[in-house]
Design a protein around this motif. Structure first.
Motif, PDB file in Angstrom:
ATOM      1  N   ALA A  91      29.760  69.121  49.218  1.00 22.58           N
ATOM      2  CA  ALA A  91      29.873  70.582  49.217  1.00 22.58           C
ATOM      3  C   ALA A  91      31.295  71.026  48.895  1.00 22.58           C
ATOM      4  CB  ALA A  91      29.440  71.142  50.565  1.00 22.58           C
ATOM      5  N   VAL A  92      32.293  70.262  49.328  1.00 25.11           N
ATOM      6  CA  VAL A  92      33.660  70.696  49.041  1.00 25.11           C
ATOM      7  C   VAL A  92      34.228  70.115  47.756  1.00 25.11           C
ATOM      8  CG1 VAL A  92      34.229  71.244  51.433  1.00 25.11           C
ATOM      9  CG2 VAL A  92      34.773  68.986  50.555  1.00 25.11           C
ATOM     10  N   THR A  93      33.828  68.889  47.375  1.00 32.44           N
ATOM     11  CA  THR A  93      34.420  68.328  46.148  1.00 32.44           C
ATOM     12  C   THR A  93      33.512  68.497  44.935  1.00 32.44           C
ATOM     13  OG1 THR A  93      33.491  66.091  46.319  1.00 32.44           O
ATOM     14  CG2 THR A  93      35.520  66.524  47.540  1.00 32.44           C
ATOM     15  N   LYS A  94      32.200  68.618  45.179  1.00 28.58           N
ATOM     16  CA  LYS A  94      31.216  68.728  44.098  1.00 28.58           C
ATOM     17  C   LYS A  94      31.260  67.525  43.164  1.00 28.58           C
ATOM     18  CE  LYS A  94      29.592  72.880  45.083  1.00 28.58           C
ATOM     19  NZ  LYS A  94      28.240  73.408  44.970  1.00 28.58           N
ATOM     20  N   ALA A  95      31.777  66.424  43.658  1.00 30.70           N
ATOM     21  CA  ALA A  95      31.860  65.221  42.828  1.00 30.70           C
ATOM     22  C   ALA A  95      30.674  64.321  43.143  1.00 30.70           C
ATOM     23  CB  ALA A  95      33.170  64.481  43.092  1.00 30.70           C
ATOM     24  N   GLU A  96      30.032  63.830  42.107  1.00 33.43           N
ATOM     25  CA  GLU A  96      28.876  62.950  42.291  1.00 33.43           C
ATOM     26  C   GLU A  96      29.253  61.734  43.147  1.00 33.43           C
ATOM     27  OE1 GLU A  96      25.747  63.389  41.373  1.00 33.43           O
ATOM     28  OE2 GLU A  96      25.021  61.415  41.974  1.00 33.43           O
ATOM     29  N   ALA A  97      30.434  61.182  42.896  1.00 33.48           N
ATOM     30  CA  ALA A  97      30.835  59.979  43.630  1.00 33.48           C
ATOM     31  C   ALA A  97      31.007  60.264  45.116  1.00 33.48           C
ATOM     32  CB  ALA A  97      32.140  59.421  43.057  1.00 33.48           C
ATOM     33  N   GLU A  98      31.184  61.526  45.477  1.00 31.61           N
ATOM     34  CA  GLU A  98      31.349  61.875  46.881  1.00 31.61           C
ATOM     35  C   GLU A  98      30.091  62.554  47.416  1.00 31.61           C
ATOM     36  OE1 GLU A  98      35.023  63.665  45.969  1.00 31.61           O
ATOM     37  OE2 GLU A  98      35.893  61.673  45.777  1.00 31.61           O
ATOM     38  N   SER A  99      28.952  62.124  46.891  1.00 32.63           N
ATOM     39  CA  SER A  99      27.652  62.582  47.400  1.00 32.63           C
ATOM     40  C   SER A  99      26.893  61.348  47.882  1.00 32.63           C
ATOM     41  CB  SER A  99      26.863  63.258  46.283  1.00 32.63           C
ATOM     42  OG  SER A  99      26.326  62.294  45.403  1.00 32.63           O
ATOM     43  N   PRO A 100      25.866  61.549  48.701  1.00 35.80           N
ATOM     44  CA  PRO A 100      25.106  60.376  49.173  1.00 35.80           C
ATOM     45  C   PRO A 100      24.494  59.592  48.007  1.00 35.80           C
ATOM     46  CG  PRO A 100      24.493  62.364  50.401  1.00 35.80           C
ATOM     47  CD  PRO A 100      25.390  62.807  49.288  1.00 35.80           C
ATOM     48  N   ARG A 101      23.907  60.332  47.053  1.00 33.08           N
ATOM     49  CA  ARG A 101      23.298  59.648  45.919  1.00 33.08           C
ATOM     50  C   ARG A 101      24.343  58.864  45.133  1.00 33.08           C
ATOM     51  NH1 ARG A 101      20.809  63.045  40.908  1.00 33.08           N
ATOM     52  NH2 ARG A 101      22.935  63.818  40.953  1.00 33.08           N
ATOM     53  N   GLY A 102      25.505  59.486  44.923  1.00 31.06           N
ATOM     54  CA  GLY A 102      26.567  58.813  44.193  1.00 31.06           C
ATOM     55  C   GLY A 102      27.038  57.566  44.922  1.00 31.06           C
ATOM     56  N   ARG A 103      27.188  57.677  46.244  1.00 26.23           N
ATOM     57  CA  ARG A 103      27.668  56.522  47.004  1.00 26.23           C
ATOM     58  C   ARG A 103      26.642  55.390  46.982  1.00 26.23           C
ATOM     59  NH1 ARG A 103      29.435  60.867  50.749  1.00 26.23           N
ATOM     60  NH2 ARG A 103      31.668  61.129  50.393  1.00 26.23           N
ATOM     61  N   LEU A 104      25.368  55.745  47.075  1.00 25.02           N
ATOM     62  CA  LEU A 104      24.329  54.705  47.017  1.00 25.02           C
ATOM     63  C   LEU A 104      24.344  54.036  45.642  1.00 25.02           C
ATOM     64  CD1 LEU A 104      21.458  56.629  48.832  1.00 25.02           C
ATOM     65  CD2 LEU A 104      22.547  54.530  49.636  1.00 25.02           C
ATOM     66  N   PHE A 105      24.533  54.846  44.609  1.00 26.98           N
ATOM     67  CA  PHE A 105      24.586  54.319  43.240  1.00 26.98           C
ATOM     68  C   PHE A 105      25.764  53.350  43.103  1.00 26.98           C
ATOM     69  CE2 PHE A 105      25.331  54.818  38.597  1.00 26.98           C
ATOM     70  CZ  PHE A 105      24.041  54.623  38.130  1.00 26.98           C
ATOM     71  N   LEU A 106      26.898  53.727  43.700  1.00 30.31           N
ATOM     72  CA  LEU A 106      28.083  52.862  43.652  1.00 30.31           C
ATOM     73  C   LEU A 106      27.832  51.569  44.431  1.00 30.31           C
ATOM     74  CD1 LEU A 106      30.875  55.558  44.148  1.00 30.31           C
ATOM     75  CD2 LEU A 106      30.307  54.353  42.035  1.00 30.31           C
ATOM     76  N   MET A 107      27.224  51.703  45.609  1.00 31.78           N
ATOM     77  CA  MET A 107      26.954  50.505  46.404  1.00 31.78           C
ATOM     78  C   MET A 107      25.991  49.583  45.671  1.00 31.78           C
ATOM     79  SD  MET A 107      26.668  51.814  50.332  1.00 31.78           S
ATOM     80  CE  MET A 107      26.484  53.571  50.409  1.00 31.78           C
ATOM     81  N   ARG A 108      25.020  50.200  44.980  1.00 33.42           N
ATOM     82  CA  ARG A 108      24.078  49.379  44.227  1.00 33.42           C
ATOM     83  C   ARG A 108      24.782  48.700  43.054  1.00 33.42           C
ATOM     84  NH1 ARG A 108      17.935  50.889  42.083  1.00 33.42           N
ATOM     85  NH2 ARG A 108      17.650  48.956  40.944  1.00 33.42           N
ATOM     86  N   ALA A 109      25.685  49.435  42.419  1.00 34.11           N
ATOM     87  CA  ALA A 109      26.434  48.844  41.305  1.00 34.11           C
ATOM     88  C   ALA A 109      27.221  47.625  41.789  1.00 34.11           C
ATOM     89  CB  ALA A 109      27.365  49.877  40.683  1.00 34.11           C
ATOM     90  N   VAL A 110      27.779  47.723  42.995  1.00 36.40           N
ATOM     91  CA  VAL A 110      28.520  46.587  43.549  1.00 36.40           C
ATOM     92  C   VAL A 110      27.560  45.436  43.831  1.00 36.40           C
ATOM     93  CG1 VAL A 110      29.860  45.773  45.533  1.00 36.40           C
ATOM     94  CG2 VAL A 110      30.368  48.005  44.514  1.00 36.40           C
ATOM     95  N   ALA A 111      26.431  45.758  44.458  1.00 32.61           N
ATOM     96  CA  ALA A 111      25.480  44.710  44.831  1.00 32.61           C
ATOM     97  C   ALA A 111      24.915  44.011  43.598  1.00 32.61           C
ATOM     98  CB  ALA A 111      24.350  45.306  45.661  1.00 32.61           C
ATOM     99  N   GLU A 112      24.821  44.763  42.496  1.00 35.52           N
ATOM    100  CA  GLU A 112      24.279  44.168  41.277  1.00 35.52           C
ATOM    101  C   GLU A 112      25.373  43.614  40.369  1.00 35.52           C
ATOM    102  OE1 GLU A 112      20.160  46.782  41.071  1.00 35.52           O
ATOM    103  OE2 GLU A 112      21.697  47.184  39.576  1.00 35.52           O
ATOM    104  N   GLY A 113      26.592  43.625  40.872  1.00 31.97           N
ATOM    105  CA  GLY A 113      27.680  43.007  40.128  1.00 31.97           C
ATOM    106  C   GLY A 113      28.201  43.825  38.961  1.00 31.97           C
ATOM    107  N   ARG A 114      27.945  45.131  38.971  1.00 30.17           N
ATOM    108  CA  ARG A 114      28.438  45.960  37.880  1.00 30.17           C
ATOM    109  C   ARG A 114      29.718  46.696  38.235  1.00 30.17           C
ATOM    110  NH1 ARG A 114      25.345  49.976  37.322  1.00 30.17           N
ATOM    111  NH2 ARG A 114      23.796  49.576  38.930  1.00 30.17           N
ATOM    112  N   ALA A 115      30.155  46.555  39.488  1.00 29.12           N
ATOM    113  CA  ALA A 115      31.393  47.215  39.898  1.00 29.12           C
ATOM    114  C   ALA A 115      32.033  46.408  41.023  1.00 29.12           C
ATOM    115  CB  ALA A 115      31.091  48.634  40.371  1.00 29.12           C
ATOM    116  N   GLU A 116      33.346  46.560  41.134  1.00 34.72           N
ATOM    117  CA  GLU A 116      34.090  45.889  42.197  1.00 34.72           C
ATOM    118  C   GLU A 116      34.057  46.761  43.441  1.00 34.72           C
ATOM    119  OE1 GLU A 116      35.642  42.954  42.087  1.00 34.72           O
ATOM    120  OE2 GLU A 116      34.809  42.677  40.067  1.00 34.72           O
ATOM    121  N   ALA A 117      33.837  46.121  44.575  1.00 30.48           N
ATOM    122  CA  ALA A 117      33.794  46.881  45.829  1.00 30.48           C
ATOM    123  C   ALA A 117      35.096  47.650  46.038  1.00 30.48           C
ATOM    124  CB  ALA A 117      33.534  45.950  46.998  1.00 30.48           C
TER     125      ALA A 117
END
Lengths: 424, 479
Positions: free
Chosen positions: A46-72
């Protein structure tokens, strides 16, 4: 006395749908379909309006890490900016166990130095006592105020959360506070960690309110931290061990009650059968007996702690109890963010974000008009104290303090009536 | 095509502020997909201006640097419209979330593109007004995104899609010039650029603000729930209601799998889990009229042999029903790791036929398909539940999706009801439109965006092979 069975906090899996594949991300990341309905519930989005700072964005990032597409490490700042309020969970049609996913992510990384130190302090009664003494010293000597003005930026924000008035409440282990009038039963009261060190008056009032209601109140056999902050930080095993110790130190009576919603939520999730209840939920369920008189409080804004809403689902009990006080007007602003910004220890680690989220809450509450902000959790109280700063029109208190005043007012009126009758 | 470099980012930061230009991995990865996760493309940066002037300057600066970009609202689109072009950036309009004005007496509002659809209705409600289009994602999706995709929703059966509710658009063109398209007070006589922009997926211009219509909240509402043993009965009932001359606000069908997914979730609505399908019909308007209509519509629904037929008792139950319906798409996440939500249209009279075909495809594909659709519009939304980690399943889903869309066209329908073409369906455009029409579309695109920076490759047909550049699951995601 037996408890009415509490409905399960996660009413999931009622139909016979085939279960999700349990492999890979056992943390439930796969349940997210990326629909985005959680965005509306998220206080950081609500305050940043950034996808990465939303629940969906964070889950997407965590999944990217789990699938080896991003560094934790690379995605950690965005994931870690989560306040852990869990407003996204009831908002999720797919039932993503968000907090499990977050805890699993955090468990794989070392905690930040701030968090590590905080966890070490709250988990040790001795260190906690020393820390509490230090904080009280800082407040009473006004060094905290000085640090707030002149200290480095990190200190300033931390110092701002300290209440202007501090008071410890450390009853001797096992102390029994007798019920007033006809005894209804025994309540074992969880005291918490920082709550009795800084905001002991809340607990004094809790004891007074409960005993007036006819409950004998028993202090724990030993001071203990419930482990919520540990669980929040991804250290689930420690969180569970501390919760077990805490329940053990409390002992079983007619009820186990906490005036800190965060503790109540964690203890309840650790063991729903232990029957831990948040203070106002307890009062609402058992019914109020003591008379309540009018208080001069006027307008009260209830900012329910997030875990009271999203984990226990008991937030309306506070409104219901306060509404019984004559002349008190309790509001729940529609646009109030789901979290005050404290988020466990998040307000120390992400002070700017916490301040922005808090400011959104302040604006939703109608910052200008004089009012009292009530929140039944010590972390929220510290955060709201910082948010409202030196505003002379706004007081930040635990709701039990308002309730205690109302009881006092009724007592005084009765005493006045009696003495008037005697004179006559 | 130029690349995003440090100088451009520095210039953008100077103009927009450091918090408005983010190129750290988390921000970039998070914007790889919108709500269609079948495709991924990593932007070089996420640019999120705070105000309208900033937005216009950002467009101009990106254009001048030759950097292609995709505008993005809340990222709830289901056709990949907000996917960044390879080597490009995401231009987020989410922070432009002010409702500039609400004029209750003339029934309109001026909004910035990042205003959330449901927030506008919430704010308008105190004047007895609402914004009619109601996509399932309305609690999150933005009006800018609604304009880009010409979004619909259940109520669009009666009220039409976004284009019927936007009076004028203030847009910024590729080179940073601002223009107003349409007329906030009356129908325009000149070339309808407003109409051209709506549904163009940001390929012609970027919305800076919009003047939208607000309609009075109807005096009375009745919501009917009918459960049938199969999907075909619901489809027939819908056809009967329309044939009898009724114009309900919405007519929604959910099949058994969708019902069960909803009832398994926090968003459960008390739907019968043993039904083959449920049909939700909402009637609204003047109290007397609704009271009379609801009896007749009930009779029509009953004639198709429902196993259950009831009216929503009160506002709470009505809300629960709609919450369940709107959460159904998300609830299907509990079936499999990934979901692919399709969008196609057939003439209403062919609904039962196309649903039978969907069932056939489901059987052949071997992956579960749930159906929830705007039956009044003949707008179907098969949801494929699959596992994106299995390349072979992904290929099956894509083939099945294309087959269903071909069938829609065969039956006289179209490729999109409300999700847009995006990246998802452009390879099918040539099936719906002839060469001359497609060429005309390309020329319109080129007229507004000669350098190809405005959300290139969306909506309009691509030369063969270009789509591969994006392709699914980030096989070619830009680094």
């Amino acid at each position: 006395m037996s408890h009415a069975p509490r409905p399960p906090s996660r009413p999931e899996g009622r139909t016979d749908l085939p279960p999700q594949p349990a492999d890979l991300l056992g943390d439930g990341l796969l349940a997210c379909t990326h629909c985005g309905l959680c965005l509306a519930a998220c206080p950081t989005h609500a305050v940043t309006k950034a996808e990465a700072e939303s629940p969906r964005g964070r889950l997407f990032l965590m999944r990217a890490v789990a699938e080896g597409r991003a560094e934790a490490e690379a995605v950690a700042p965005a994931v870690e900016s989560c306040l852990g309020c869990r407003a996204c969970e009831p908002a999720c049609p797919s039932g993503v166990p968000y907090h499990d996913a977050l805890a699993a992510f955090r468990a794989r990384r070392p905690p930040s130095p701030t968090r590590r130190r905080l966890l070490a302090v709250v988990a040790s009664p001795l260190r906690l006592r020393l820390f509490g003494t230090l904080l009280r010293f800082l407040v009473r000597t006004r060094l905290a105020r000085l640090a707030q003005r002149l200290g480095p930026r990190r200190w300033r924000r931390a110092a701002a959360t300290l209440p202007r008035h501090v008071f410890p409440f450390r009853p001797r282990p096992g102390t029994r506070f007798p019920a007033e009038g006809e005894r209804r039963g025994t309540v074992h009261l969880h005291l918490g960690c920082i709550h009795p060190e800084l905001l002991g008056e809340d607990l004094v009032d809790t004891v007074k309110v409960l005993t007036r209601e006819g409950w004998e109140v028993v202090a724990p056999k030993q001071p203990s931290c419930c482990g919520a902050l540990h669980a929040h930080a991804g250290r689930s095993a420690e969180g569970a061990a501390l919760a077990a110790e805490t329940l053990d130190a409390l002992g079983g009576g007619d009820a186990v009650v906490s005036a800190a919603a965060g503790c109540a939520a964690h203890l309840h999730e650790h063991d729903p059968r232990a029957g831990v209840e948040e203070l106002f939920a307890f009062l609402a369920r058992r019914g109020l007996r003591a008379p309540l008189g009018p208080t001069p409080a006027g307008r009260v804004v209830h900012a329910p702690p997030c875990h009271l809403r999203f984990v226990l689902g008991d937030d309306h009990a506070t409104d219901a109890v306060l509404a019984r006080i004559p002349g008190l007007h309790v509001e729940r602003p529609e646009t109030m963010p789901s979290c005050c910004g404290a988020g466990g220890s998040a307000f120390l680690e992400h002070p700017e974000l916490a301040a922005d989220v808090g400011a959104a809450g302040r604006d939703a509450g109608g910052g200008g008009a004089p009012h009292i902000v009530v929140a039944g959790n010590p972390g929220c109280l510290l955060q709201w104290t910082a948010v409202h700063g030196a505003d002379p029109d706004v007081a930040v208190v635990h709701p039990v303090r308002v309730l205690r005043r109302a009881q006092d007012a009724a007592d005084e009126a009765a005493a006045g009536g009696r003495s008037a009758a005697e004179e006559a | 095509m130029s690349r995003v470099d440090a100088r451009l980012l520095a210039a953008l930061r100077r103009r927009l502020g450091a918090d408005a230009v983010r190129d750290d991995p988390a921000q970039r990865i998070a914007c790889e997909s919108d709500a269609l996760t079948l495709f991924r493309s990593r932007p070089a940066a996420v640019v999120a201006p705070r105000d309208r002037d900033g937005l216009c300057d950002a467009v101009r600066m990106l254009h001048d640097a030759g950097v292609p970009f995709a505008p993005r609202g809340a990222g709830t689109g289901l056709s990949g419209g907000a996917l960044p072009p390879p080597g490009g950036v995401v231009l987020s309009t989410a922070r432009l979330d002010r409702i500039v004005s609400i004029e209750p007496d003339v029934g309109r509002a001026v909004v910035e593109p990042g205003v959330v659809n449901a927030e506008l209705s919430r704010r308008a409600a105190r004047f007895g007004l609402r914004y009619a289009p109601d996509p399932a994602s309305q609690i999150t999706c933005t009006l800018g995104g609604n304009v880009a995709e010409n979004a619909g929703g259940p109520r669009c059966f009666r009220y039409g899609t976004t284009t019927h509710h936007v009076l004028a658009l203030e847009v910024v063109l590729a080179d940073g010039r601002r223009e107003v398209w349409g007329n906030p007070t009356a129908e325009s006589d000149d070339l309808d650029l407003r109409g051209l922009a709506i549904g163009s997926e940001g390929a012609l211009a970027v919305v800076v603000s919009a003047v939208v219509r607000l309609l009075p909240i109807p005096e009375a509402v009745e919501t009917l729930l009918a459960a049938y043993p199969d999907v075909a009965s619901s489809c027939h009932a819908v056809a009967d209601v329309v044939a009898a001359g009724f114009r309900p606000a919405a007519m929604e069908v959910m099949d058994r799998l969708a019902i069960r997914a909803v009832e398994d979730s926090h968003w459960r609505a008390g739907l019968p889990t043993d039904a083959g399908s449920v049909l939700i019909v909402e009637l609204e308007g003047a109290a007397e009229r609704v009271a009379a209509d609801v009896v007749e519509v009930e009779a029509l629904l009953r004639a198709r042999g429902p196993t259950r037929l009831e009216r929503a008792r009160d506002e709470a139950q009505r809300r629960a029903l709609w919450k369940g319906r709107k959460g159904a798409g998300g609830a299907l996440g509990r079936l499999a790791p990934d979901a692919y939500v399709m969008d196609g249209v057939v003439p209403r009279s062919r609904l039962a036929e196309v649903m039978a075909f969907v069932a056939e495809v489901e059987a052949e594909t071997g992956l579960p398909v749930a159906n929830l659709f705007h039956a009044g519009d003949g707008n179907i939304h098969p949801h494929f539940a699959y596992d994106a980690r299995d390349e072979e399943q992904v290929a099956r889903v894509e083939r099945a999706g294309a087959r269903i869309l071909r069938k829609c066209l065969e039956l006289g329908g179209s490729l999109s009801g409300e999700h847009g073409i995006g990246l998802e369906k452009q390879h099918l455009l040539e099936l719906q439109f002839d060469t001359a029409t497609l060429e005309a579309m390309r020329r319109i695109g080129a007229a507004f965006d000669p350098n190809g920076v405005l959300n290139p490759d969306k909506g309009l047909p691509l030369p063969r092979g270009c789509a591969e550049a994006f392709h699914r699951h980030g096989r070619a995601s830009a680094r």
